[in-house]
Design an enzyme around this catalytic site. Structure first.
Site, PDB file in Angstrom:
ATOM      1  N   ASP A 164     -41.151-110.014 121.337  1.00 26.88           N
ATOM      2  CA  ASP A 164     -41.683-109.295 120.187  1.00 26.88           C
ATOM      3  C   ASP A 164     -42.776-108.342 120.671  1.00 26.88           C
ATOM      4  OD1 ASP A 164     -41.622-109.938 116.902  1.00 26.88           O
ATOM      5  OD2 ASP A 164     -43.376-108.854 117.644  1.00 26.88           O
ATOM      6  N   ASP A 217     -39.959 -95.096 117.640  1.00 24.50           N
ATOM      7  CA  ASP A 217     -38.545 -95.233 118.026  1.00 24.50           C
ATOM      8  C   ASP A 217     -38.366 -95.009 119.523  1.00 24.50           C
ATOM      9  OD1 ASP A 217     -37.870 -95.769 115.432  1.00 24.50           O
ATOM     10  OD2 ASP A 217     -37.016 -93.784 115.013  1.00 24.50           O
ATOM     11  N   GLU A 235     -39.019-104.845 115.841  1.00 28.59           N
ATOM     12  CA  GLU A 235     -39.491-104.867 117.222  1.00 28.59           C
ATOM     13  C   GLU A 235     -39.171-106.197 117.910  1.00 28.59           C
ATOM     14  OE1 GLU A 235     -43.140-105.927 114.638  1.00 28.59           O
ATOM     15  OE2 GLU A 235     -41.288-104.775 114.483  1.00 28.59           O
ATOM     16  N   HIS A 252     -43.353 -92.681 113.330  1.00 25.57           N
ATOM     17  CA  HIS A 252     -42.143 -93.480 113.562  1.00 25.57           C
ATOM     18  C   HIS A 252     -41.260 -92.900 114.662  1.00 25.57           C
ATOM     19  CE1 HIS A 252     -42.532 -96.444 110.330  1.00 25.57           C
ATOM     20  NE2 HIS A 252     -43.137 -95.481 109.655  1.00 25.57           N
ATOM     21  N   ASN A 258     -46.641 -97.314 115.152  1.00 26.28           N
ATOM     22  CA  ASN A 258     -46.025 -96.473 114.121  1.00 26.28           C
ATOM     23  C   ASN A 258     -47.082 -95.782 113.266  1.00 26.28           C
ATOM     24  OD1 ASN A 258     -43.269 -96.717 114.652  1.00 26.28           O
ATOM     25  ND2 ASN A 258     -43.092 -98.615 113.485  1.00 26.28           N
TER      26      ASN A 258
END
Length: 204
Positions: free
Chosen positions: A88, A105, A131, A101, A96
């Site tokens: 994680d 990404d 994530e 974002h 973000n």
């Protein structure tokens, strides 16, 4: 086939479907069949594309959650020893919020590339969602799985994304016990991942 210009037709590997049926009457006094073939290359390519779309995460190119658990039942279940690493990314929401974002990404894509590079060939790497990632390690001992998890953690800590973003990852390791089902293994490993987060992140 005689009389056909090979350069004028489709190029590369071609796939065909053939149907053969006996003719009721003789041909030049001999038994004969009618043979019809159809080029199904495009249909085959479309089927492969749909299969890939159904198995992979569109953003990262890793396997998706559905395929990951399907592979457990097909390839992993029944192995005398199975390692599971759950991962994680730490504070991903902050990435973000701070950078947007699109850059978030990019971080997910670059981390996925790192996992593909470090994971053994028989491992199954997937993005479970957001994530969160996971790796099946069929037949891998606890010591080797832990060494791999630590290698991933260190490589992530040293990685600088193309956008200049640094990030870390928390990992948890689970090794299957005799007769243990996938749900119990996942529950134990997920609890260990919670502990890694709770104790400061960036750890196995």
């Amino acid at each position: 086939v005689e009389g056909i210009d090979a350069e004028a037709g489709p190029q590369g590997m071609q796939r065909f479907e053939g149907k053969i049926a006996p003719l009721p009457s003789l041909y030049d006094g001999k038994r004969a069949v009618a043979w019809m073939t159809r080029n199904i290359t495009r249909q085959h390519e479309l089927q492969l594309r749909l299969k890939r779309l159904g198995e992979t995460d569109q953003l990262t190119g890793l396997y998706n959650r559905h395929f990951f658990f399907d592979q457990y039942h097909q390839r992993v279940q029944g192995q005398p020893l199975t390692g599971l690493i759950m991962l994680d990314l730490d504070h991903f929401k902050l990435i973000n919020d701070r950078y947007g974002h699109a850059i978030g990404d990019n971080v997910l894509r670059e981390f996925s590339t790192l996992l593909r590079q470090l994971c053994p060939l028989d491992g199954v790497v997937a993005r479970l969602g957001g994530e969160e990632f996971a790796i099946w390690l069929p037949g891998m001992t606890g010591d080797k799985a832990r060494a791999l998890a630590e290698q991933i953690r260190c490589a992530t800590e040293e990685l600088v994304s193309g956008d200049g973003v640094r990030f870390t990852v928390s990992l948890a390791l689970g090794i299957s016990q005799s007769g243990e089902g996938v749900d119990a293994l996942l529950q134990r490993t997920d609890l260990a991942l919670y502990q890694a987060k709770h104790r400061g992140r960036n750890r196995v």
